[in-house]
Enzyme design. Structure first.
Site, short mmCIF file in Angstrom:
data_model
loop_
_atom_site.label_atom_id
_atom_site.label_comp_id
_atom_site.label_asym_id
_atom_site.label_seq_id
_atom_site.Cartn_x
_atom_site.Cartn_y
_atom_site.Cartn_z
N SER A 122 0.80 -1.23 0.00
CA SER A 122 0.00 0.00 0.00
C SER A 122 0.83 1.28 0.00
O SER A 122 0.39 2.29 -0.53
CB SER A 122 -0.95 0.00 1.20
OG SER A 122 -0.23 -0.14 2.39
N HIS A 167 -5.57 -4.13 -1.96
CA HIS A 167 -5.32 -3.00 -2.87
C HIS A 167 -5.28 -3.45 -4.33
O HIS A 167 -4.60 -2.84 -5.16
CB HIS A 167 -4.01 -2.30 -2.52
CG HIS A 167 -4.12 -1.38 -1.35
ND1 HIS A 167 -4.72 -0.14 -1.40
CD2 HIS A 167 -3.72 -1.55 -0.06
CE1 HIS A 167 -4.67 0.43 -0.22
NE2 HIS A 167 -4.08 -0.40 0.62
N LYS A 175 -12.52 -1.20 0.02
CA LYS A 175 -11.74 -0.33 -0.85
C LYS A 175 -12.45 -0.23 -2.21
O LYS A 175 -13.46 0.43 -2.31
CB LYS A 175 -10.30 -0.86 -0.94
CG LYS A 175 -9.59 -0.69 0.41
CD LYS A 175 -8.11 -0.94 0.37
CE LYS A 175 -7.45 -0.46 1.67
NZ LYS A 175 -7.10 -1.55 2.59
#
Ligand SMILES: *Cc1c(COP(=O)(O)O)cnc(C)c1O
Length: 415
Positions: free
Chosen positions: A190, A218, A249
């Site tokens: 990240s 991610h 996310k």
């Protein structure tokens, strides 16, 4: 009740130490839905300011998408607000099973179990499936939630230098006598936005009979040809034994996580993983919206394609202007400033220019590696990115860091 002056001062001192170290975290109060442009009140009580958001994990721009919101409302109406139960007592609805099946299909795995969050998935999975005879070998830069999951597990632990395959191989040889060996990595890291070398990791896992664990928080939804994640990008679909990821996310951005992978491993999590057994089920409203998100991104790759275009525009623009940008395949684009104070001043100037991005420095990243981390979203429109780029360049000029080497920037600002 012994919260007297002495007790209060202990906590006050600690808070002062955090402030003096310059790492006190303030919340920016947003008074709009999450989007590429938001209104922020900072500090609290100040005038609301409209900002282009360059720091959310809303990679696919689905957090406030009208169809997702509509699906959430429908879920609320059809399946209620709360379940008031953990999954295995009376907290599993048809839609929870539907979402698990859709995630299995999307990720290309054998089975999936939902958790209240990916933090919970990572906290629960290792302890559930490993014991003292096993070893967990993790990349040194894995996410904090994996570090905690490893701490909660009685298996032996070891680490390898970040993405260093020679070092990983040595560790696999060192632990050849263990019952199970698990290689543990993030898919996309990240802070740098770089990708794990999953093809090589899978190769080593096959050579040394190890399992592979990837946290794709991610990446899920937008990395790889159809957005399945880093395993698709690296051509190792079906070869990752355990994938954990988040719904918080790209996949709608509300909350929830999962463990997806080998059927027996998922089943053991259903029997033993403590956050699954002892924390409340994901609410129907979130489940319904997540189902809609998977429908939207399975239909076509329009959002992912737009995100990639925007990322390319952004990376090229920064590079051409002369910033030092970390390379990578992801929409995480860190701009290196090296000096901690410079990263904070730069972020404040961006804020004044109507751009929202955060400066990171030690201990979030290594000492002398301070940076502004920007993240792209499919909700960004070109004019917004152009405005943001103009602001970066203006401030880059102000601090005289454009077309400078790392050494030159450090010479001006120190570390
Ligand atoms: C964000 C993140 C998590 C936490 O996900 P939540 O669902 O918000 O708990 C876990 N792992 C990684 C790699 C992440 O980036």
């Amino acid at each position: 009740m012994a919260f007297n002056k002495k007790e209060r001062d202990i906590f006050k001192d600690e808070l002062n130490n955090i402030r003096n170290a310059g790492i006190f975290k303030d919340e920016r109060i947003i008074c709009t839905p999450q989007d590429s442009e938001i209104k922020v009140e900072f500090p609290a009580g100040a005038e609301k300011k409209s900002l282009i958001n360059m720091c959310s994990n809303n990679y696919l721009g689905l957090s406030s998408h009208p169809e997702v919101v509509k699906a959430a409302i429908k879920g609320l109406e059809n399946r209620g607000y709360g379940m008031s139960s953990v999954r295995f007592i009376c907290g599993t609805q048809d839609i929870h099973k539907e979402l698990e099946n859709m995630l299995t299909e999307f990720l290309g795995t054998e089975d999936t179990i939902l958790f209240p969050s990916c933090m919970d998935a990572n906290a629960g999975v290792f302890e559930a499936i490993l014991n003292e005879q096993d070893v967990m070998i993790s990349d040194r830069l894995v996410h904090a939630s994996i570090v905690d999951g490893i701490r909660l597990c009685k298996a032996q632990t070891d680490t390898y230098k970040h993405s260093n395959m020679n070092h990983l191989e040595k560790k696999l040889q060192l632990h050849s006598d263990k019952r199970l060996k698990v290689i543990i990595t993030d898919g996309i890291f990240s802070m740098d936005g770089d990708m794990a070398k999953l093809d090589e990791i899978v190769g080593l896992a096959e050579k040394y009979n190890a399992l592979v664990f990837v946290d794709d928080s991610h990446a899920s939804g937008f990395i790889g040809k159809t957005g399945k994640g880093t395993h698709e990008f690296c051509n190792v679909l079906g070869k990752i034994d355990i994938i954990t990821t988040t719904l918080g996310k790209a996949l709608g951005g509300a909350s929830g996580g999962c463990v997806s992978g080998r059927a027996e491993i998922v089943e053991i999590c259903r029997q033993k993983a403590r956050p699954y057994l002892f924390s409340n089920t994901i609410p129907p409203v979130v489940v319904s919206a997540a189902i809609k998100v998977l429908e939207i991104i399975s239909k076509n790759t329009d959002r992912k394609d737009k995100l990639e275009k925007s990322t390319e525009f952004w990376r090229n623009g920064l590079n051409e202007a002369g910033f030092i940008v970390k390379d990578g395949e992801s929409p995480i684009v860190p701009i290196m400033l090296f000096n901690a104070k410079l990263s904070q001043d730069f972020a404040q100037d961006l804020y004044n220019e109507g751009i929202y991005a955060i400066g990171f420095f030690f201990p979030v990243v290594a000492k002398g590696q301070a940076r502004i981390r920007t993240q792209l979203s499919a909700s960004h429109e070109k004019p917004q990115l152009e405005r943001a780029l103009d602001a970066f360049i203006k401030i880059g000029k102000k601090y005289d860091i454009l077309k400078k080497t790392k050494e030159e920037i450090i010479e001006i600002y120190g570390l």
